[in-house]
Design a protein around this motif. Structure first.
Motif, PDB file in Angstrom:
ATOM      1  N   LYS A   6       9.118  80.997  27.112  1.00 36.72           N
ATOM      2  CA  LYS A   6       8.435  81.617  25.982  1.00 36.72           C
ATOM      3  C   LYS A   6       7.424  80.628  25.419  1.00 36.72           C
ATOM      4  CE  LYS A   6      11.667  85.011  24.268  1.00 36.72           C
ATOM      5  NZ  LYS A   6      12.400  85.470  23.091  1.00 36.72           N
ATOM      6  N   GLN A   7       6.163  80.957  25.574  1.00 39.93           N
ATOM      7  CA  GLN A   7       5.089  80.076  25.126  1.00 39.93           C
ATOM      8  C   GLN A   7       5.137  79.843  23.618  1.00 39.93           C
ATOM      9  OE1 GLN A   7       2.771  78.558  27.270  1.00 39.93           O
ATOM     10  NE2 GLN A   7       2.291  77.364  25.457  1.00 39.93           N
ATOM     11  N   SER A   8       5.434  80.883  22.839  1.00 43.31           N
ATOM     12  CA  SER A   8       5.424  80.757  21.375  1.00 43.31           C
ATOM     13  C   SER A   8       6.502  79.779  20.904  1.00 43.31           C
ATOM     14  CB  SER A   8       5.611  82.120  20.714  1.00 43.31           C
ATOM     15  OG  SER A   8       6.848  82.692  21.078  1.00 43.31           O
ATOM     16  N   GLU A   9       7.668  79.810  21.532  1.00 46.42           N
ATOM     17  CA  GLU A   9       8.738  78.872  21.167  1.00 46.42           C
ATOM     18  C   GLU A   9       8.341  77.435  21.513  1.00 46.42           C
ATOM     19  OE1 GLU A   9      11.656  79.136  19.605  1.00 46.42           O
ATOM     20  OE2 GLU A   9      11.478  81.280  19.287  1.00 46.42           O
ATOM     21  N   PHE A  10       7.787  77.268  22.704  1.00 51.14           N
ATOM     22  CA  PHE A  10       7.357  75.944  23.136  1.00 51.14           C
ATOM     23  C   PHE A  10       6.270  75.417  22.204  1.00 51.14           C
ATOM     24  CE2 PHE A  10       4.695  73.151  25.817  1.00 51.14           C
ATOM     25  CZ  PHE A  10       5.643  72.171  26.097  1.00 51.14           C
ATOM     26  N   ASP A  11       5.314  76.271  21.849  1.00 47.33           N
ATOM     27  CA  ASP A  11       4.246  75.877  20.929  1.00 47.33           C
ATOM     28  C   ASP A  11       4.817  75.437  19.582  1.00 47.33           C
ATOM     29  OD1 ASP A  11       2.362  76.467  22.851  1.00 47.33           O
ATOM     30  OD2 ASP A  11       1.748  78.382  21.946  1.00 47.33           O
ATOM     31  N   TYR A  12       5.812  76.180  19.078  1.00 37.34           N
ATOM     32  CA  TYR A  12       6.447  75.842  17.804  1.00 37.34           C
ATOM     33  C   TYR A  12       7.134  74.477  17.890  1.00 37.34           C
ATOM     34  CZ  TYR A  12       9.329  76.322  13.613  1.00 37.34           C
ATOM     35  OH  TYR A  12       9.926  76.111  12.396  1.00 37.34           O
ATOM     36  N   GLY A  13       7.769  74.208  19.005  1.00 35.66           N
ATOM     37  CA  GLY A  13       8.411  72.909  19.192  1.00 35.66           C
ATOM     38  C   GLY A  13       7.406  71.777  19.173  1.00 35.66           C
ATOM     39  N   ILE A  14       6.311  71.938  19.898  1.00 36.36           N
ATOM     40  CA  ILE A  14       5.276  70.907  19.942  1.00 36.36           C
ATOM     41  C   ILE A  14       4.610  70.759  18.578  1.00 36.36           C
ATOM     42  CG2 ILE A  14       3.074  70.260  21.003  1.00 36.36           C
ATOM     43  CD1 ILE A  14       5.574  69.901  22.811  1.00 36.36           C
ATOM     44  N   GLU A  15       4.457  71.866  17.867  1.00 34.93           N
ATOM     45  CA  GLU A  15       3.888  71.810  16.515  1.00 34.93           C
ATOM     46  C   GLU A  15       4.763  70.954  15.597  1.00 34.93           C
ATOM     47  OE1 GLU A  15       3.297  74.950  12.873  1.00 34.93           O
ATOM     48  OE2 GLU A  15       2.901  75.675  14.896  1.00 34.93           O
ATOM     49  N   ASN A  16       6.081  71.077  15.739  1.00 30.98           N
ATOM     50  CA  ASN A  16       6.985  70.274  14.922  1.00 30.98           C
ATOM     51  C   ASN A  16       6.972  68.802  15.337  1.00 30.98           C
ATOM     52  OD1 ASN A  16       8.757  71.725  12.809  1.00 30.98           O
ATOM     53  ND2 ASN A  16       8.477  73.185  14.476  1.00 30.98           N
TER      54      ASN A  16
ATOM     55  N   GLY B 179      15.183  72.279  19.262  1.00 29.00           N
ATOM     56  CA  GLY B 179      15.610  73.659  19.497  1.00 29.00           C
ATOM     57  C   GLY B 179      14.530  74.534  20.103  1.00 29.00           C
ATOM     58  N   ALA B 180      13.340  74.472  19.527  1.00 25.86           N
ATOM     59  CA  ALA B 180      12.264  75.334  20.007  1.00 25.86           C
ATOM     60  C   ALA B 180      11.770  74.919  21.391  1.00 25.86           C
ATOM     61  CB  ALA B 180      11.098  75.327  19.016  1.00 25.86           C
ATOM     62  N   THR B 181      11.719  73.625  21.647  1.00 27.13           N
ATOM     63  CA  THR B 181      11.261  73.158  22.953  1.00 27.13           C
ATOM     64  C   THR B 181      12.257  73.559  24.039  1.00 27.13           C
ATOM     65  OG1 THR B 181      10.071  71.313  21.953  1.00 27.13           O
ATOM     66  CG2 THR B 181      10.581  71.129  24.291  1.00 27.13           C
ATOM     67  N   GLU B 182      13.539  73.346  23.785  1.00 28.82           N
ATOM     68  CA  GLU B 182      14.553  73.758  24.766  1.00 28.82           C
ATOM     69  C   GLU B 182      14.511  75.259  25.000  1.00 28.82           C
ATOM     70  OE1 GLU B 182      18.271  70.693  24.895  1.00 28.82           O
ATOM     71  OE2 GLU B 182      18.282  72.184  23.286  1.00 28.82           O
ATOM     72  N   LYS B 183      14.440  76.012  23.922  1.00 31.28           N
ATOM     73  CA  LYS B 183      14.415  77.464  24.049  1.00 31.28           C
ATOM     74  C   LYS B 183      13.170  77.928  24.798  1.00 31.28           C
ATOM     75  CE  LYS B 183      15.839  80.266  20.642  1.00 31.28           C
ATOM     76  NZ  LYS B 183      15.779  81.010  19.357  1.00 31.28           N
ATOM     77  N   GLY B 184      12.025  77.349  24.461  1.00 28.63           N
ATOM     78  CA  GLY B 184      10.774  77.730  25.109  1.00 28.63           C
ATOM     79  C   GLY B 184      10.750  77.386  26.581  1.00 28.63           C
TER      80      GLY B 184
ATOM     81  N   LYS C 109       8.993  69.323  32.742  1.00 23.23           N
ATOM     82  CA  LYS C 109       9.986  70.164  32.072  1.00 23.23           C
ATOM     83  C   LYS C 109      11.287  69.393  31.862  1.00 23.23           C
ATOM     84  CE  LYS C 109      12.378  74.585  32.519  1.00 23.23           C
ATOM     85  NZ  LYS C 109      12.538  75.811  33.297  1.00 23.23           N
ATOM     86  N   GLN C 110      11.748  68.684  32.880  1.00 25.29           N
ATOM     87  CA  GLN C 110      12.986  67.911  32.754  1.00 25.29           C
ATOM     88  C   GLN C 110      12.833  66.787  31.737  1.00 25.29           C
ATOM     89  OE1 GLN C 110      15.974  68.824  33.881  1.00 25.29           O
ATOM     90  NE2 GLN C 110      14.809  70.611  34.540  1.00 25.29           N
ATOM     91  N   ASN C 111      11.678  66.131  31.750  1.00 27.35           N
ATOM     92  CA  ASN C 111      11.439  65.064  30.773  1.00 27.35           C
ATOM     93  C   ASN C 111      11.430  65.607  29.341  1.00 27.35           C
ATOM     94  OD1 ASN C 111      11.290  62.924  32.595  1.00 27.35           O
ATOM     95  ND2 ASN C 111       9.107  63.248  32.948  1.00 27.35           N
ATOM     96  N   LEU C 112      10.807  66.762  29.149  1.00 27.63           N
ATOM     97  CA  LEU C 112      10.786  67.369  27.815  1.00 27.63           C
ATOM     98  C   LEU C 112      12.173  67.826  27.381  1.00 27.63           C
ATOM     99  CD1 LEU C 112       7.430  69.342  27.934  1.00 27.63           C
ATOM    100  CD2 LEU C 112       8.022  67.511  26.345  1.00 27.63           C
ATOM    101  N   LEU C 113      12.962  68.368  28.303  1.00 22.12           N
ATOM    102  CA  LEU C 113      14.326  68.778  27.969  1.00 22.12           C
ATOM    103  C   LEU C 113      15.181  67.574  27.593  1.00 22.12           C
ATOM    104  CD1 LEU C 113      14.916  71.563  30.654  1.00 22.12           C
ATOM    105  CD2 LEU C 113      14.758  71.870  28.169  1.00 22.12           C
ATOM    106  N   THR C 114      15.019  66.467  28.320  1.00 19.16           N
ATOM    107  CA  THR C 114      15.751  65.240  27.981  1.00 19.16           C
ATOM    108  C   THR C 114      15.301  64.721  26.619  1.00 19.16           C
ATOM    109  OG1 THR C 114      15.979  64.686  30.319  1.00 19.16           O
ATOM    110  CG2 THR C 114      16.264  62.888  28.746  1.00 19.16           C
ATOM    111  N   THR C 115      13.996  64.765  26.373  1.00 17.59           N
ATOM    112  CA  THR C 115      13.460  64.338  25.081  1.00 17.59           C
ATOM    113  C   THR C 115      14.030  65.192  23.956  1.00 17.59           C
ATOM    114  OG1 THR C 115      11.415  63.621  26.142  1.00 17.59           O
ATOM    115  CG2 THR C 115      11.318  63.988  23.776  1.00 17.59           C
ATOM    116  N   ALA C 116      14.135  66.492  24.182  1.00 11.92           N
ATOM    117  CA  ALA C 116      14.676  67.400  23.169  1.00 11.92           C
ATOM    118  C   ALA C 116      16.135  67.082  22.868  1.00 11.92           C
ATOM    119  CB  ALA C 116      14.527  68.847  23.630  1.00 11.92           C
TER     120      ALA C 116
END
Length: 146
Positions: free
Chosen positions: A101-111, A91-96, A22-29
């Motif tokens: 929220k799985q849907s937000e995280f999924d949208y971030g990964i989709e992008n 935006g979506a990854t941080e928000k998710g 989670k921390q790595n993904l937030l830093t990446t975002a």
């Protein structure tokens, strides 16, 4: 029978997002947002340059400059997509991740997937263009100058 056992084992294993991931993904975002903003700024500069070149070319009537202005304008439009995918991913990854929220995280990964797909296609196109330029240079004899 082995296949059935493997399917049961795979179904029982769930993907887990640990705090480290989670921390790595937030830093990446955060870095993705920074790169998207810088990309938008430079794309804006490229767009302004293309418009200046086009206006100058139209007033002087210099044909090659008109072509260059249109090429820059097309590149401006093309370069908007990576920034768009990056900013959506950030935006979506941080928000998710922050709201679980799985849907937000999924949208971030989709992008993120869309960004890599775009960059892959863009790279293939550029390689093709370079090959065409080298072939054209070889066939016209321009390559002998170098």
């Amino acid at each position: 029978m082995d296949t059935l056992d493997q399917n049961i084992e795979l179904d029982s294993e769930k993907l887990k997002i640990t705090n480290s991931i989670k921390q790595n993904l937030l830093t990446t975002a955060k870095w993705a947002r920074f790169l998207a903003i810088v990309g938008f700024i430079f794309t804006g500069f490229l767009g302004i340059a293309s418009l200046i070149i086009l206006v100058t070319a139209m007033t002087t009537g210099f044909g090659p400059l008109i072509l260059m202005g249109f090429v820059y304008l097309v590149l401006t439009v093309v370069m908007l997509f990576p920034g768009l995918y990056l900013i959506r991913f950030a935006g979506a990854t941080e928000k998710g991740l922050n709201s679980n929220k799985q849907s937000e995280f999924d949208y971030g990964i989709e992008n993120l997937k869309s960004l890599f797909k775009f960059m892959g296609i863009y790279t293939i196109v550029l390689i093709g263009v370079y090959i065409l330029f080298f072939l054209a240079a070889g066939l016209t004899g321009v390559g002998r100058l170098f």
